[in-house]
Design a protein around this motif. Structure first.
Motif, PDB file in Angstrom:
ATOM      1  N   ILE B 260       0.747  -1.106   0.072  1.00 58.84           N
ATOM      2  CA  ILE B 260       0.093  -0.009  -0.181  1.00 58.84           C
ATOM      3  C   ILE B 260       0.848   1.417   0.055  1.00 58.84           C
ATOM      4  O   ILE B 260       1.946   1.121   0.491  1.00 58.84           O
ATOM      5  N   GLU B 261       0.625   2.353  -0.689  1.00 59.25           N
ATOM      6  CA  GLU B 261       1.316   3.409  -0.776  1.00 59.25           C
ATOM      7  C   GLU B 261       0.214   4.707  -0.917  1.00 59.25           C
ATOM      8  O   GLU B 261      -0.636   4.710  -1.424  1.00 59.25           O
ATOM      9  N   GLY B 262       0.548   5.697  -0.222  1.00 61.95           N
ATOM     10  CA  GLY B 262      -0.105   7.161  -0.482  1.00 61.95           C
ATOM     11  C   GLY B 262       0.302   8.190   0.440  1.00 61.95           C
ATOM     12  O   GLY B 262       1.474   8.033   1.131  1.00 61.95           O
ATOM     13  N   PRO B 263      -0.592   9.297   0.239  1.00 63.23           N
ATOM     14  CA  PRO B 263      -0.019  10.329   1.004  1.00 63.23           C
ATOM     15  C   PRO B 263      -0.537  10.416   2.418  1.00 63.23           C
ATOM     16  O   PRO B 263      -1.734  10.167   2.820  1.00 63.23           O
ATOM     17  N   ILE B 264       0.579  10.603   3.529  1.00 63.86           N
ATOM     18  CA  ILE B 264      -0.008  10.951   4.766  1.00 63.86           C
ATOM     19  C   ILE B 264      -0.373  12.323   4.755  1.00 63.86           C
ATOM     20  O   ILE B 264      -1.424  12.865   5.498  1.00 63.86           O
ATOM     21  N   LYS B 265       0.299  13.420   4.074  1.00 61.03           N
ATOM     22  CA  LYS B 265      -0.322  14.758   3.893  1.00 61.03           C
ATOM     23  C   LYS B 265       0.048  15.054   2.365  1.00 61.03           C
ATOM     24  O   LYS B 265       1.138  14.897   1.801  1.00 61.03           O
ATOM     25  N   LYS B 266      -0.972  15.024   1.708  1.00 63.92           N
ATOM     26  CA  LYS B 266      -0.845  15.355   0.490  1.00 63.92           C
ATOM     27  C   LYS B 266       0.405  16.464  -0.106  1.00 63.92           C
ATOM     28  O   LYS B 266       0.412  17.272   0.291  1.00 63.92           O
ATOM     29  N   ASP B 267       0.990  15.764  -1.065  1.00 64.25           N
ATOM     30  CA  ASP B 267       1.964  16.655  -1.648  1.00 64.25           C
ATOM     31  C   ASP B 267       2.892  16.974  -0.870  1.00 64.25           C
ATOM     32  O   ASP B 267       4.007  17.810  -1.109  1.00 64.25           O
ATOM     33  N   LYS B 268       3.277  16.411   0.233  1.00 63.98           N
ATOM     34  CA  LYS B 268       4.211  16.851   1.239  1.00 63.98           C
ATOM     35  C   LYS B 268       4.930  15.427   1.801  1.00 63.98           C
ATOM     36  O   LYS B 268       5.852  15.325   1.816  1.00 63.98           O
ATOM     37  N   THR B 269       4.103  14.564   2.246  1.00 65.20           N
ATOM     38  CA  THR B 269       4.540  13.484   3.016  1.00 65.20           C
ATOM     39  C   THR B 269       3.957  11.970   2.365  1.00 65.20           C
ATOM     40  O   THR B 269       2.726  11.884   2.234  1.00 65.20           O
ATOM     41  N   SER B 270       4.870  11.099   2.078  1.00 64.59           N
ATOM     42  CA  SER B 270       4.166   9.835   1.420  1.00 64.59           C
ATOM     43  C   SER B 270       4.788   8.705   2.107  1.00 64.59           C
ATOM     44  O   SER B 270       5.783   8.670   2.665  1.00 64.59           O
ATOM     45  N   ILE B 271       4.124   7.482   1.930  1.00 62.39           N
ATOM     46  CA  ILE B 271       4.695   6.247   2.525  1.00 62.39           C
ATOM     47  C   ILE B 271       4.384   5.141   1.712  1.00 62.39           C
ATOM     48  O   ILE B 271       3.245   4.987   1.003  1.00 62.39           O
ATOM     49  N   MET B 272       5.256   4.248   1.857  1.00 67.48           N
ATOM     50  CA  MET B 272       5.026   3.040   1.090  1.00 67.48           C
ATOM     51  C   MET B 272       5.437   1.731   1.974  1.00 67.48           C
ATOM     52  O   MET B 272       6.364   1.846   2.700  1.00 67.48           O
ATOM     53  N   LEU B 273       4.470   0.787   2.153  1.00 68.14           N
ATOM     54  CA  LEU B 273       4.630  -0.398   3.052  1.00 68.14           C
ATOM     55  C   LEU B 273       4.316  -1.887   2.123  1.00 68.14           C
ATOM     56  O   LEU B 273       3.361  -1.568   1.463  1.00 68.14           O
ATOM     57  N   SER B 274       5.306  -2.768   2.112  1.00 66.13           N
ATOM     58  CA  SER B 274       5.100  -3.772   1.314  1.00 66.13           C
ATOM     59  C   SER B 274       5.651  -4.935   1.948  1.00 66.13           C
ATOM     60  O   SER B 274       6.782  -5.108   2.742  1.00 66.13           O
ATOM     61  N   ALA B 275       4.634  -5.980   1.743  1.00 71.83           N
ATOM     62  CA  ALA B 275       5.092  -7.516   2.776  1.00 71.83           C
ATOM     63  C   ALA B 275       5.001  -8.336   1.870  1.00 71.83           C
ATOM     64  O   ALA B 275       4.026  -8.465   0.989  1.00 71.83           O
ATOM     65  N   ARG B 276       5.706  -9.417   2.068  1.00 72.48           N
ATOM     66  CA  ARG B 276       5.422 -10.840   1.387  1.00 72.48           C
ATOM     67  C   ARG B 276       5.839 -11.936   2.095  1.00 72.48           C
ATOM     68  O   ARG B 276       6.692 -11.793   3.175  1.00 72.48           O
ATOM     69  N   ARG B 277       5.221 -12.865   2.199  1.00 76.70           N
ATOM     70  CA  ARG B 277       5.264 -14.100   3.043  1.00 76.70           C
ATOM     71  C   ARG B 277       4.957 -15.507   2.281  1.00 76.70           C
ATOM     72  O   ARG B 277       4.036 -15.318   1.695  1.00 76.70           O
TER      73      ARG B 277
END
Lengths: 296, 809
Positions: B260-277
């Motif tokens: 999942i990925e997206g803005p924490i604060k639009k046009d300022k802060t973004s995050i991406m998290l990815s997991a596999r098992r």
């Protein structure tokens, strides 16, 4: 699309149910091989008997019918030449592993002479090798130092023996044994004891020997330290042999091969040294000096 | 040595003369600078190597790996175009009378839009750049390539490139231009990854859903790279969509993924998290438990691996951005068994067994991008990387009167803390200067055993062994500094010249090194680029491993007083041209010499307890060859054809009696064809076919009996014999050639809120028995009743179909 999914899954199941799903084997041709004579002989200047072992190599997939695992060749002509002149014809002994010998009236001697050994057989290529007889090493002392060695990884105390070698100029190799002698009923019995050395000029050889390459102290007096867990005894000796490069390489490589044999798949392959032309094995010469070990 | 000094002095002189020219040239006329970031308009992801090109003055530049660009042009009206492959170009006509900041957002092209070559559309072509021996593969292309068990693998995609060879069947080790896998610097967001394998090398640790781009450099190394001899693999993680929330996931045969990925604060802060098992351990748990119960015990056993990637980035201003990325992944194998019984009324017996095997990496990076001026950009990075391998075996048994406990634990690995600063300085369109410095603190953990052997009898406890064996941790520092200039000297000549300086300090020993680098491009008539490169490289860390299966016992070790650093120099010469705007064609020849390579001595093994320095030997290597590569990145049909003709040799004084022998992965011919075709926006098909000369292996030619006389022979008859295999040469035998075809098809459907894809395919489609290893076995002839020894080849993977369901929202 929905109709296709069961088809693909069926295909998957059908194709993945083989008996050897993850392993299949295929027979392939081995590397090419030609039978060769295998000759082993080591002569010291102090020996009065010369022995030769003569066998035949086989392909890696061949199994021979011999009980000992080697095919002994007892109908070959084995000759030893000194400075180009035939000196000895060796005769079959009927024994194993040394199946040819010649008995001398005196010690072999031959310091500085060149020797060539030849083994000829009707069905196999003639095998030969050359060596030069070496002078015995000059040793001045062997001193026992109780607890002088570094503790082993299991924290056992280790004793040290410092051997002072006067190395002549030129390429020299040595083989060192630690020997305990016991006299029982007037007869001297000797047994080799394990010893090791942390000296960077040393490596492990056959029969618990320490091999020394003298390149780094060429022409100098050098103190070599060996370590042993055995306590000092009145009848402790070191045997130091001047050996040829060929014996040095053979002893080292065969020792490595033996040590790695238990590791099979995991160990790097070892090429055992040979100096036999048209054959395998080793022909080597050396001279020995024995010195009593004294306590510090 | 004297020659080296002269070479280095000359390299210094040339470089600084050129830098002087660069500065002098930049001051001739009044000029202004246009700078900014180039990014994807929908996700905000920065675009790497996007083009900014002034059609009027015919000057251009490309964005760096953070998307930053800077172009300085004379005062005039300019017609600047921004372009990137797979994106619609943007054009600006403006009058340049002051410095300007233009942050560019490029819209992705529709995937099936056929590319028409527009005369005024500028894209930097392969013949334009000084870079050679560098390949980037779009991650979208990698995802289409059919893979083992359908698990998309970044490193295996790189194995399909010319000059890059795989190890054994299914393995992800990379052998680049005759080098070994430890000579590849694998960087995940700039952090070295020391073990890139899961499941004994069958899968890599890189989750393709979290990856933004992949670039491989196998020669002509610019000065900014150092520390390895053979290649640099840069893998950058996605930054996270800064505009809106998105996600992707898949359910496959062996593993599932979610990103999942997206803005924490639009046009300022973004995050991406990815997991596999993987989940074979969970699915098989009931069966395994049942199996223990059938043996009268209780317990569990299994294997799994997992990955987690996370990245957060924050834009403080147009001048400052901060990124934090982390990766952690681990493989675990475990067995737990408990057994108990009561007999003879009140007598009881209990036995516990625990076996655990685990290995994995943790990497993290904190990066700060700062724009000092519109021509000077910096990136400051703090990184941490850890690889560790640990295993534990414990057995405890207890009866009414006595108990026994035995346990062995083993731990090895490496920890790196590093700090680095890199600057990009763009004084004029004719110069792109990079410089920087870094330091790494390595902590090597060469392997430690904890052994306990304890027994209790009638109340008395006897501890036979309670000790730690092995070698203590070793600390070492690696320093580096570099300067390079990518410069344009006239219409036809471009070059990238630089120097990489490095030093390694371990205890009282320091190894310094000066490594000149040069890449030259001369444009021949017909827009054919003639390229040449020279690079000296040095490597201070090495991997001790067996060269077969990628076992996790890999041990990273430093250069020491006895084990010298590895060095190499490589020369490359090649031609490059783009045909029809779509087909990039390169032909390259290379020659590489390596010194102080490290290998196990004959007879040595990674499973012995010796001091590792006693078990290794150093020698030289040489490799040379030619590579042909055609790549098509645009249109319905994309893919490439790569062919390599190569030779690779090793010479070690202590191996093969000092004679030269072929490297295990000396591969005369290596061919790969990769193609994917989009029928429409719902169906695409992809296939690969690879062919490689068989690996060189060492097989005995014959066997014989070695004889050695005893100490007192011939006075006493003591002597020994030993059955001996005779190897004529190291790597004297070739396995059968390797060839395989993989085919996959993807069905894509856009739903209301998401897009789903069903993927079906097969690995090794025509079920080729490819060699994995050779062994001897017995063959029984039922008609004669005799059995004989034969040489056999084991193959690992027959045809393996797969299916995978994935979705994006």
């Amino acid at each position: 699309m929905k109709k296709l999914i069961p088809i693909f899954i069926s295909l998957f199941i059908c194709t993945s149910c083989g008996e050897d799903f993850f392993e299949t084997t295929l027979k392939i041709d081995p590397p090419p091989h030609e039978d060769q004579l295998v000759l082993h002989s080591f002569i010291k200047s102090s020996d009065s008997l010369v022995y030769v072992s003569l066998t035949k190599s086989t392909g890696i997939l061949e199994t021979n019918n011999s009980n000992s695992g080697a095919e002994y060749i007892n109908d070959a002509a084995v000759e030893l030449y000194e400075n180009g002149t035939l000196k000895y014809n060796l005769t079959p002994t009927g024994g194993e592993p040394f199946n040819y010998k010649v008995e001398l009236n005196d010690v072999f001697g031959g310091l500085g002479n060149s020797y060539e050994i030849k083994a000829s057989h009707d069905d196999l290529a003639t095998a030969s090798a050359e060596q030069k007889m070496l002078a015995a090493p000059e040793l001045t002392s062997a001193i026992f130092d109780e607890d002088g060695g570094l503790p082993s990884e299991y924290d056992y105390e280790s004793n040290a023996i410092d051997i002072l070698i006067n190395d002549p100029v030129g390429e020299n190799f040595y083989e060192i044994y630690l020997i305990f002698e016991d006299t029982i009923g007037g007869v001297v019995y000797s047994s080799e004891k394990s010893a090791e050395s942390l000296d960077i000029n040393t490596s492990e050889g056959l029969n618990r020997s320490i091999l020394v390459d003298a390149a780094s102290f060429d022409g100098e007096a050098y103190t070599l330290q060996i370590q042993t867990r055995f306590d000092w005894g009145e009848n402790m000796r070191v045997y130091v042999r001047a050996i040829s490069r060929d014996w040095f390489l053979y002893s080292k490589s065969l020792s490595d091969f033996r040590n790695s044999d238990d590791l099979e798949f995991f160990a790097e392959p070892v090429t055992v040294h040979t100096n036999i032309q048209n054959g395998l094995g080793v022909f080597a010469m050396g001279a020995e000096t024995r010195i009593r070990v004294d306590k510090e | 040595m004297k020659q080296n000094n002269t070479l280095c002095r000359s390299a210094f002189l040339i470089l600084f003369s050129l830098l002087f020219l660069a500065t002098a040239n930049a001051q001739n006329k009044k000029k202004f600078t246009i700078s900014g970031y180039i990014e994807d308009a929908t996700s905000g992801e920065k675009l790497i190597s996007a083009n900014a090109y002034d059609l009027k003055s015919e000057n251009g530049t490309v964005s760096n790996i953070y998307g930053f660009y800077s172009i300085t042009l004379p005062t005039d009206s300019v017609f600047i175009t921004f372009s990137y492959i797979g994106y619609q170009s943007l054009e600006y006509r403006l009058s340049l009378d002051k410095d300007m900041v233009i942050n560019v957002k490029l819209e992705p092209e529709l995937s099936l839009q056929e590319i028409t070559v527009v005369a005024d559309k500028y894209e930097e072509k392969i013949e334009e750049t000084t870079r050679m021996s560098t390949v980037d593969i779009p991650i979208a292309q990698i995802k289409k390539i059919p893979a083992l068990f359908g698990e998309v693998d970044v490193l295996k995609a790189l194995q399909l490139l010319p000059g890059v060879q795989s190890g054994g069947e299914g393995q992800n080790g990379l052998y680049v231009r005759g080098g070994s896998p430890d000579q590849n610097l694998i960087l995940l967001d700039g952090v070295p990854v020391y073990n890139a394998s899961h499941l004994f090398g069958f899968f890599s640790v890189f989750n393709a859903d979290a990856v933004k781009d992949v670039k491989l450099t196998k020669g002509g190394f610019p000065a900014r790279y150092g520390g390895r001899l053979s290649s640099v693999i840069e893998i950058n993680m996605k930054e996270g969509n800064i505009n809106e929330w998105h996600g992707a996931g898949s359910i496959g045969l062996i593993a599932s993924k979610l990103t999942i990925e997206g803005p924490i604060k639009k046009d300022k802060t973004s995050i991406m998290l990815s997991a596999r098992r993987t989940y074979i351990d969970i699915l098989a748990r009931p069966l395994i438990k049942k199996s223990f119960e059938n043996n009268g015990s209780t317990g569990n056993a299994g294997y799994y691996f997992y990955d987690f990637n996370g990245k957060i980035n924050h834009k403080f201003s147009d001048k400052d951005r901060l990124y934090f990325s982390v990766y952690t992944g681990e493989d675990k194998f475990f067995v737990e068994e408990n057994y108990s019984e009561t007999f003879g009324g009140n007598n009881s017996y209990r036995d516990e067994l625990e076996v655990g095997l685990g290995w994995g990496n943790i990497t993290s990076a904190l990066r700060w991008n700062h724009l000092w001026t519109n021509k000077l950009f910096s990136n400051t990075t703090l990184t941490f990387s850890r690889y560790s391998f640990n295993t534990k075996i414990r057995n405890y048994s207890e009866s009414d009167s006595e108990s026994n406990e035995f346990s062995v634990g083993y731990l090895s690995g490496i920890d790196d803390f590093a700090a680095k600063i890199d600057f990009d300085y763009v004084p004029s369109p004719n110069h792109f200067i990079r410089f920087g410095a870094g330091v790494i603190n390595h902590t090597f953990k060469p392997g430690k055993f904890d052994v306990l052997f304890k027994d209790t009898d009638l109340g008395y406890t006897n501890v036979s062994i309670d000790t730690t064996l092995g070698q203590s941790n070793v600390n070492a520092q690696e320093f580096s500094a570099y300067v390079e200039d990518d410069m344009k000297l006239g219409d036809n000549l471009k070059l990238n010249a630089g120097l990489h300086l490095s030093a390694f300090k371990l205890k009282d020993k320091t190894y310094p090194s000066i490594q000149p680098r040069l890449n030259v491009r001369y444009m021949l008539p017909g827009n054919v680029a003639l390229k040449g490169s020279f690079a000296m490289m040095r490597q201070y860390v090495q991997l001790l491993t067996n060269e077969g299966i990628g076992l996790p016992t890999d041990l990273w070790l430093p250069s020491t007083k006895r084990v010298k650093p590895q060095d190499s120099w490589q020369l490359g010469l090649g031609l490059a041209k783009t045909f029809g705007g779509q087909y990039e064609v390169t032909l390259e020849g290379y020659y590489k010499e390596m010194t102080n390579l490290v290998a196990y001595k004959e007879g040595a093994s990674f499973i012995t307890l010796n001091n590792w320095e006693d078990d290794v030997t150093q020698g030289d290597g040489k490799s040379y060859g030619a590579e042909f590569f055609v790549q098509k990145k645009k249109g319905r049909l994309t893919g490439w054809v790569g062919y390599t003709l190569s030779w690779s040799w090793r010479t070690f004084p202590d191996i093969n009696l000092g004679e030269r022998y072929p490297f295990k992965y000396d591969r005369r011919h290596d061919l790969s064809i990769v193609a994917s075709y989009e029928f429409n926006d719902r169906i695409n098909i992809a296939g690969t076919w690879i062919y490689g000369t068989g690996n060189a292996v060492t097989l005995a030619n014959s066997q014989y009996e070695s004889v050695f006389p005893g100490v007192n022979f011939p006075q006493t008859s003591s002597s020994g014999t030993f059955n001996t295999d005779f190897y004529k040469n190291r790597n004297n035998f070739r396995m059968n050639a390797y060839h395989r075809m993989d085919i996959g098809i993807n069905f894509v459907k856009k739903k209301k809120r998401h897009t789903r894809t069903w993927s079906f395919g097969a690995y090794n489609t025509y079920n080729q028995n490819n060699p994995f290893f050779l062994f001897t076995g017995n063959e029984y002839n039922s008609s004669t009743g005799e059995s004989k020894t034969v040489l056999k080849q084991a193959s690992l993977f027959p045809i393996i179909p797969y299916f995978n369901y994935s979705f994006e929202f």
